[in-house]
Design an enzyme around this catalytic site. Structure first.
Site, mmCIF file in Angstrom:
data_model
loop_
_atom_site.group_PDB
_atom_site.id
_atom_site.type_symbol
_atom_site.label_atom_id
_atom_site.label_comp_id
_atom_site.label_asym_id
_atom_site.label_seq_id
_atom_site.Cartn_x
_atom_site.Cartn_y
_atom_site.Cartn_z
ATOM 1 N N CYS A 169 63.675 4.578 -55.891
ATOM 2 C CA CYS A 169 63.682 3.381 -55.039
ATOM 3 C C CYS A 169 63.167 3.740 -53.652
ATOM 4 O O CYS A 169 63.881 4.371 -52.861
ATOM 5 C CB CYS A 169 65.100 2.821 -54.970
ATOM 6 N N CYS A 207 65.124 2.179 -50.776
ATOM 7 C CA CYS A 207 66.422 2.810 -50.489
ATOM 8 C C CYS A 207 66.244 4.183 -49.851
ATOM 9 O O CYS A 207 66.973 4.538 -48.930
ATOM 10 C CB CYS A 207 67.230 3.011 -51.772
ATOM 11 N N ASP A 208 65.300 4.979 -50.360
ATOM 12 C CA ASP A 208 65.266 6.399 -49.991
ATOM 13 C C ASP A 208 64.070 6.801 -49.139
ATOM 14 O O ASP A 208 64.011 7.938 -48.664
ATOM 15 C CB ASP A 208 65.262 7.261 -51.275
#
Ligand code: NAP
Length: 305
Positions: free
Chosen positions: A133, A136-137
């Site tokens: 992701c 997200c990261d």
């Protein structure tokens, strides 16, 4: 029994939440059970600009609005993993680790999960450089070199997003052309810090405990090692259907094979959204399925009276 409902919806993504809204409009008691986070995959999308009527909105905000709308209309929602369904009388027992819910009708809107790349040590390095992701990261890798594997809309969008903050982005795709939207591919081509490695595959993950690079082999037989701090895997998705495959038919890949009516072939059982076998998996088609499944489920519940 933890509770009794007209309709229990398994999965709180756009399909499940649309179904909840339609179920409540028909004055059915509705419970949505979700194992991770309400909103589903769309909640991780940086920007949604193809939902009619809303020109531009973050996926997180849209997911939040859908969830609030369902709750405001009287749907109930719980964070719980449904481990199986059991036929019970004219309805179903919806089984969770904390107990069972009784439902006259069930809508499976279980969505899909990230497909693994299938390269050795992928699980071992997941969270230590192997990521699924970018939203997200991606921020963890600002100013550092990264790679993206895949050639669809997700991979190209991830590469675009990462190129805003990472020093260098390699996008590695197994074929000679992308299947992503051409406008985004063009935008990616214009980024100076993006290299496209076409007709190439990641064949090994390098690094001890932490990813330090990937080995890439091209169709012409050549191979190279690239130093990257992260590999973002964006090679599509797989259905989350296994716990229900004994009741709802699936194809060989595990997608539920219900048609447009969303009827799963068992009384009172319906499927909706990305978990259903279909050619286009989009937010719009997911909410369309949610509506169709809920209308069919409401008709089914009404006919029981
Ligand atoms: P996708 O369209 O299925 O693309 C997956 C990509 O990964 C393909 O390029 C595929 O290669 C490649 N791939 C699959 N397995 C692989 C493997 N084992 N090793 C290497 N490469 C592999 O998946 P997606 O990009 O996640 O998109 C899913 C759906 O969501 C699509 O319908 C897409 O349009 C939609 N979506 C829309 C948006 C939007 O904003 N409109 C954003 C994201 C996704 P091949 O090309 O060779 O098959």
């Amino acid at each position: 029994m933890l509770g009794t409902y007209d309709i229990v919806i398994v999965g709180g993504g756009p399909a499940g939440l649309a179904a909840a809204i339609y179920g409540r409009r028909a004055e059915k008691s509705v419970l949505v059970l979700e194992k991770n986070g309400f909103g589903g995959q769309i909640a991780w999308s940086p920007m949604v600009d193809n939902f009619p009527g809303i020109p531009s909105v973050s996926g997180a905000e849209l997911a939040d609005r859908m969830f609030s709308q369902a709750l405001d209309m009287g749907a109930e929602a719980e964070l719980a993993e449904v481990t199986r369904l059991r036929r019970e009388g004219a309805g179903y027992a919806v089984v969770t680790p904390d107990g069972d819910y009784a439902a006259k009708a069930v809508i499976l809107a279980t969505g899909a999960q990230h497909r693994r790349l299938g390269v050795a040590r992928e699980e071992e390095l997941a969270g230590n450089g192997v990521c699924y992701c970018a939203v997200c990261d991606g921020a963890f890798y600002a100013g550092r070199p990264v790679a993206v594997a895949g050639g669809g809309d997700s991979a190209v969008q991830d590469a675009l997003l990462l190129s805003n903050s990472c020093s260098q982005v390699y996008i590695i795709h197994r074929r000679g052309e992308f299947r992503a939207e051409e406008a985004n591919v063009e935008a990616l081509r214009e980024r100076e810090n993006v290299a496209m490695l076409m007709s190439a595959r990641v064949t090994a993950l390098l690094g001890d405990g932490e990813l330090t690079g990937v080995r890439v082999e091209s169709e012409d037989g050549s191979a190279r090692e690239i130093e990257v701090d992260a590999l973002f895997v964006a090679v599509g998705s797989e259905p989350d259907s296994a716990p229900f495959a004994d009741l709802a038919a699936t194809d060989a890949a595990g997608w539920f094979t219900a048609g447009e009516s969303c009827e799963a072939g068992k009384p009172g059982l319906f499927v909706a959204g990305d978990c259903r076998a279909k050619s286009v998996r989009q937010l719009t088609t997911a909410v369309g399925d949610g509506a169709a499944a809920a209308v069919a489920a409401c008709r089914y519940v009404d006919a029981l009276r």
